[in-house]
Enzyme design. Structure first.
Site, mmCIF file in Angstrom:
data_model
loop_
_atom_site.group_PDB
_atom_site.id
_atom_site.type_symbol
_atom_site.label_atom_id
_atom_site.label_comp_id
_atom_site.label_asym_id
_atom_site.label_seq_id
_atom_site.Cartn_x
_atom_site.Cartn_y
_atom_site.Cartn_z
ATOM 1 N N HIS A 1 3.003 6.785 -6.457
ATOM 2 C CA HIS A 1 2.565 5.615 -6.452
ATOM 3 C C HIS A 1 3.624 4.894 -7.447
ATOM 4 O O HIS A 1 5.005 3.823 -6.859
ATOM 5 C CB HIS A 1 1.357 4.735 -7.160
ATOM 6 C CG HIS A 1 0.604 5.326 -6.745
ATOM 7 N ND1 HIS A 1 -1.243 5.681 -7.270
ATOM 8 C CD2 HIS A 1 -0.382 4.411 -5.753
ATOM 9 C CE1 HIS A 1 -1.728 5.707 -7.357
ATOM 10 N NE2 HIS A 1 -2.101 4.899 -6.087
ATOM 11 N N LYS B 1 -16.417 -1.223 -7.712
ATOM 12 C CA LYS B 1 -16.011 -0.219 -8.450
ATOM 13 C C LYS B 1 -16.148 0.582 -9.536
ATOM 14 O O LYS B 1 -16.149 0.464 -10.790
ATOM 15 C CB LYS B 1 -14.547 -0.094 -7.787
ATOM 16 C CG LYS B 1 -14.035 0.735 -6.697
ATOM 17 C CD LYS B 1 -12.724 0.549 -6.553
ATOM 18 C CE LYS B 1 -11.649 0.302 -5.088
ATOM 19 N NZ LYS B 1 -10.355 0.901 -5.124
ATOM 20 N N ARG C 1 0.308 6.333 3.549
ATOM 21 C CA ARG C 1 0.630 8.537 3.336
ATOM 22 C C ARG C 1 -0.037 8.388 4.971
ATOM 23 O O ARG C 1 0.298 9.694 5.043
ATOM 24 C CB ARG C 1 0.022 8.776 3.386
ATOM 25 C CG ARG C 1 -0.175 8.394 1.463
ATOM 26 C CD ARG C 1 -1.759 9.069 0.307
ATOM 27 N NE ARG C 1 -1.981 7.229 0.595
ATOM 28 C CZ ARG C 1 -3.274 7.345 -0.018
ATOM 29 N NH1 ARG C 1 -3.230 7.931 -1.168
ATOM 30 N NH2 ARG C 1 -4.069 6.392 -0.056
ATOM 31 N N SER D 1 -5.242 9.236 -5.598
ATOM 32 C CA SER D 1 -5.841 9.288 -7.419
ATOM 33 C C SER D 1 -6.613 9.935 -7.989
ATOM 34 O O SER D 1 -7.603 10.238 -8.172
ATOM 35 C CB SER D 1 -6.343 7.309 -8.087
ATOM 36 O OG SER D 1 -4.964 7.256 -7.981
HETATM 37 P P1 ADP Z 1 -6.420 1.012 -3.537
HETATM 38 O O1 ADP Z 1 -7.994 1.173 -4.370
HETATM 39 O O2 ADP Z 1 -6.280 -0.357 -3.768
HETATM 40 O O3 ADP Z 1 -6.410 1.793 -2.356
HETATM 41 P P2 ADP Z 1 -4.616 2.899 -5.664
HETATM 42 O O4 ADP Z 1 -4.150 3.212 -6.785
HETATM 43 O O5 ADP Z 1 -5.503 4.002 -4.519
HETATM 44 O O6 ADP Z 1 -5.292 1.594 -4.631
HETATM 45 O O7 ADP Z 1 -3.535 3.153 -3.718
HETATM 46 C C1 ADP Z 1 -2.418 1.448 -4.453
HETATM 47 C C2 ADP Z 1 -1.439 1.926 -3.129
HETATM 48 O O8 ADP Z 1 -0.664 2.922 -3.540
HETATM 49 C C3 ADP Z 1 -1.660 1.728 -1.590
HETATM 50 O O9 ADP Z 1 -0.616 1.059 -0.402
HETATM 51 C C4 ADP Z 1 -1.674 2.789 -1.856
HETATM 52 O O10 ADP Z 1 -1.773 3.247 0.414
HETATM 53 C C5 ADP Z 1 -0.151 3.472 -2.009
HETATM 54 N N1 ADP Z 1 -0.541 5.042 -2.198
HETATM 55 C C6 ADP Z 1 -1.376 5.565 -3.337
HETATM 56 N N2 ADP Z 1 -1.056 6.688 -2.977
HETATM 57 C C7 ADP Z 1 0.100 6.922 -2.502
HETATM 58 C C8 ADP Z 1 0.861 8.228 -2.152
HETATM 59 N N3 ADP Z 1 0.994 9.288 -3.015
HETATM 60 N N4 ADP Z 1 1.955 8.008 -1.563
HETATM 61 C C9 ADP Z 1 2.375 6.733 -1.526
HETATM 62 N N5 ADP Z 1 1.904 5.617 -1.448
HETATM 63 C C10 ADP Z 1 0.559 5.386 -1.782
#
Ligand code: ADP
Length: 156
Positions: A18, A42, A91, A129
């Site tokens: 992120h 959630k 990703r 995450s």
């Molecule tokens: P959500 O619950 O909306 O999926 P996340 O916090 O998991 O929220 O992810 C937020 C954004 O960050 C999403 O667009 C996700 O694809 C992106 N994201 C998560 N991990 C990575 C990563 N390792 N590299 C690039 N983008 C990521």
């Protein structure tokens, strides 16, 4: 008109993947609002307060980054922030299919908002995450998946 982007997510917790997306998006926007979406269905590992605290610490030296939390539609939140852009990371092809649907729905809800995608850096494309949470719950090491400041906050 300034270019304001909302980067919505759960950030439970914010990972190095992120963080990399935000860093790489900074030259594209005047302001990025990293926004924690609260979904009542959630279950989160870290409380909202803790996740906001992570964001405060991580971006304390970056004046173009703000943080916030919201409930409800992301497009409505964008309006309250005067944001015309949504920032998301991709990703994998699975992310692409999911993100495509969300982006098209958001476009229907508010055609003025453009979703901008950044491709994950290859070294971070396996990081999520949910993986970090799983490792934490099993007492494994997560330092390589987190920005150093966030890892420090977890170990103290
Ligand atoms: P959500 O619950 O909306 O999926 P996340 O916090 O998991 O929220 O992810 C937020 C954004 O960050 C999403 O667009 C996700 O694809 C992106 N994201 C998560 N991990 C990575 C990563 N390792 N590299 C690039 N983008 C990521």
């Amino acid at each position: 008109m300034s270019r304001i982007a909302v980067f919505p997510g759960s950030f439970d917790p914010i990972t190095i993947g992120h963080y990399d997306i935000v860093q790489r998006a900074l030259p594209l926007f005047d302001k990025i609002v990293v926004a924690i979406g609260q979904n009542s269905n959630k279950k989160y590992l870290f409380s909202l307060e803790k996740r906001l605290h992570f964001l405060d610490r991580l971006f304390e030296d970056e004046p173009k980054v703000e943080r916030n939390a919201y409930k409800g539609l992301t497009t409505d939140f964008c309006k309250t922030e005067n944001a015309n852009y949504l920032l998301r990371g991709i990703r994998s092809s699975a992310d692409f299919e999911y993100e495509k649907t969300i982006a098209q729905l958001n476009k229907d809800l508010n055609p003025a908002i453009e979703t901008v995608f950044l491709m994950s850096a290859p070294q971070y494309s396996h990081i999520s995450s949910s993986i970090v949470r799983e490792i934490l719950l099993n007492n494994g090491k997560v330092h390589q998946f987190l920005p150093a400041k966030i890892h420090e906050m977890m170990v103290v």
